[in-house]
Design a protein around this motif. Structure first.
Motif, PDB file in Angstrom:
ATOM      1  N   ALA A   2     -72.316  -2.695-181.513  1.00 30.16           N
ATOM      2  CA  ALA A   2     -71.838  -1.407-181.029  1.00 30.16           C
ATOM      3  C   ALA A   2     -72.180  -0.331-182.048  1.00 30.16           C
ATOM      4  O   ALA A   2     -71.851  -0.466-183.228  1.00 30.16           O
ATOM      5  CB  ALA A   2     -70.338  -1.462-180.792  1.00 30.16           C
ATOM      6  N   ALA A   3     -72.833   0.722-181.587  1.00 29.42           N
ATOM      7  CA  ALA A   3     -73.284   1.780-182.480  1.00 29.42           C
ATOM      8  C   ALA A   3     -72.493   3.054-182.259  1.00 29.42           C
ATOM      9  O   ALA A   3     -72.037   3.348-181.152  1.00 29.42           O
ATOM     10  CB  ALA A   3     -74.766   2.056-182.253  1.00 29.42           C
ATOM     11  N   SER A   4     -72.360   3.828-183.322  1.00 28.60           N
ATOM     12  CA  SER A   4     -71.785   5.160-183.243  1.00 28.60           C
ATOM     13  C   SER A   4     -72.563   6.058-184.193  1.00 28.60           C
ATOM     14  O   SER A   4     -73.098   5.602-185.199  1.00 28.60           O
ATOM     15  CB  SER A   4     -70.299   5.145-183.603  1.00 28.60           C
ATOM     16  OG  SER A   4     -70.107   4.676-184.929  1.00 28.60           O
ATOM     17  N   GLY A   5     -72.627   7.336-183.834  1.00 30.75           N
ATOM     18  CA  GLY A   5     -73.368   8.290-184.649  1.00 30.75           C
ATOM     19  C   GLY A   5     -74.740   8.645-184.096  1.00 30.75           C
ATOM     20  O   GLY A   5     -75.235   9.729-184.334  1.00 30.75           O
TER      21      GLY A   5
ATOM     22  N   VAL B 194     -78.257   4.395-179.019  1.00 24.53           N
ATOM     23  CA  VAL B 194     -79.177   3.282-179.269  1.00 24.53           C
ATOM     24  C   VAL B 194     -80.517   3.475-178.581  1.00 24.53           C
ATOM     25  O   VAL B 194     -81.512   2.865-178.967  1.00 24.53           O
ATOM     26  CB  VAL B 194     -78.536   1.941-178.841  1.00 24.53           C
ATOM     27  CG1 VAL B 194     -77.323   1.636-179.710  1.00 24.53           C
ATOM     28  CG2 VAL B 194     -78.179   1.921-177.366  1.00 24.53           C
ATOM     29  N   SER B 195     -80.556   4.311-177.555  1.00 24.89           N
ATOM     30  CA  SER B 195     -81.818   4.539-176.858  1.00 24.89           C
ATOM     31  C   SER B 195     -82.712   5.539-177.585  1.00 24.89           C
ATOM     32  O   SER B 195     -83.875   5.711-177.217  1.00 24.89           O
ATOM     33  CB  SER B 195     -81.555   5.025-175.437  1.00 24.89           C
ATOM     34  OG  SER B 195     -80.794   6.214-175.472  1.00 24.89           O
TER      35      SER B 195
ATOM     36  N   SER C 256     -81.679  -6.557-175.990  1.00 32.90           N
ATOM     37  CA  SER C 256     -81.560  -5.562-174.928  1.00 32.90           C
ATOM     38  C   SER C 256     -80.569  -4.502-175.370  1.00 32.90           C
ATOM     39  O   SER C 256     -79.894  -4.650-176.387  1.00 32.90           O
ATOM     40  CB  SER C 256     -81.112  -6.217-173.618  1.00 32.90           C
ATOM     41  OG  SER C 256     -79.819  -6.787-173.775  1.00 32.90           O
ATOM     42  N   ARG C 257     -80.482  -3.442-174.591  1.00 32.99           N
ATOM     43  CA  ARG C 257     -79.530  -2.382-174.916  1.00 32.99           C
ATOM     44  C   ARG C 257     -78.880  -1.865-173.648  1.00 32.99           C
ATOM     45  O   ARG C 257     -79.470  -1.905-172.566  1.00 32.99           O
ATOM     46  CB  ARG C 257     -80.221  -1.235-175.659  1.00 32.99           C
ATOM     47  CG  ARG C 257     -81.258  -0.488-174.841  1.00 32.99           C
ATOM     48  CD  ARG C 257     -82.068   0.453-175.710  1.00 32.99           C
ATOM     49  NE  ARG C 257     -83.106   1.142-174.946  1.00 32.99           N
ATOM     50  CZ  ARG C 257     -84.186   1.701-175.478  1.00 32.99           C
ATOM     51  NH1 ARG C 257     -84.357   1.654-176.811  1.00 32.99           N
ATOM     52  NH2 ARG C 257     -85.072   2.307-174.723  1.00 32.99           N
ATOM     53  N   ASP C 258     -77.671  -1.369-173.825  1.00 32.29           N
ATOM     54  CA  ASP C 258     -76.909  -0.729-172.753  1.00 32.29           C
ATOM     55  C   ASP C 258     -76.571   0.668-173.252  1.00 32.29           C
ATOM     56  O   ASP C 258     -75.682   0.838-174.095  1.00 32.29           O
ATOM     57  CB  ASP C 258     -75.652  -1.541-172.443  1.00 32.29           C
ATOM     58  CG  ASP C 258     -74.876  -0.981-171.272  1.00 32.29           C
ATOM     59  OD1 ASP C 258     -74.941   0.240-171.020  1.00 32.29           O
ATOM     60  OD2 ASP C 258     -74.181  -1.779-170.609  1.00 32.29           O
TER      61      ASP C 258
ATOM     62  N   ASN D 283     -73.622   2.187-175.428  1.00 26.87           N
ATOM     63  CA  ASN D 283     -74.210   2.414-176.743  1.00 26.87           C
ATOM     64  C   ASN D 283     -74.194   1.140-177.590  1.00 26.87           C
ATOM     65  O   ASN D 283     -73.774   1.132-178.757  1.00 26.87           O
ATOM     66  CB  ASN D 283     -73.519   3.551-177.502  1.00 26.87           C
ATOM     67  CG  ASN D 283     -74.495   4.290-178.406  1.00 26.87           C
ATOM     68  OD1 ASN D 283     -75.684   4.427-178.099  1.00 26.87           O
ATOM     69  ND2 ASN D 283     -74.011   4.771-179.537  1.00 26.87           N
ATOM     70  N   THR D 284     -74.658   0.080-176.978  1.00 25.01           N
ATOM     71  CA  THR D 284     -74.596  -1.248-177.578  1.00 25.01           C
ATOM     72  C   THR D 284     -75.940  -1.952-177.408  1.00 25.01           C
ATOM     73  O   THR D 284     -76.588  -1.824-176.364  1.00 25.01           O
ATOM     74  CB  THR D 284     -73.480  -2.080-176.936  1.00 25.01           C
ATOM     75  OG1 THR D 284     -72.224  -1.436-177.185  1.00 25.01           O
ATOM     76  CG2 THR D 284     -73.427  -3.488-177.493  1.00 25.01           C
TER      77      THR D 284
END
Length: 124
Positions: free
Chosen positions: A23-26, A29-30, A70-72, A76-77
């Protein structure tokens, strides 16, 4: 500043599956390139796979056909689906993000931010 939090590790038998999450923040991810590395006991951290911001992927030879990144964007993961796990896959798995321009390679120095890691143990 980007923060990355991995989850989903655990103990699984040979041949089993796990899905790791990052899980990303800031940053979204795309809009950045993301990667997964792993570090087995007594070994250096090794590249596993990368998902470039364009959507293209790169895999280490030892996981081709078994792991999928993969990404969602909505969550944002970034995910790492691991199938047909082997005891040699046992390691701490790290998520990484590259916010600099250009595509990342397979070196740790190609990435700017790192998560804390999640343990994956595959029993024989």
């Amino acid at each position: 500043q980007v923060q990355l939090v991995e989850s989903g590790g655990g103990l699984v038998q040979t041949g089993g599956s796990l899905r790791l999450s990052c899980a990303a923040s800031g940053r979204t991810v795309s809009s950045v390139s993301m990667g997964w590395f792993r570090q087995a006991p007594g070994k250096e951290r090794a590249f596993v796979t990368a998902l470039r911001w364009t959507g293209s992927t790169v895999y280490a030879d030892f996981v081709k056909g078994r792991f999928t990144i993969s990404r969602d964007s909505a969550k944002n993961t970034v995910y790492l689906q691991m199938n047909n796990l082997k005891p040699e896959d046992t390691a701490v798995y790290y998520c990484a993000a590259r916010v600099r321009s250009g595509y990342p390679g397979q070196r740790e120095s190609d990435y700017d931010y790192w998560g804390q890691g999640t343990q994956v143990t595959v029993s024989s």
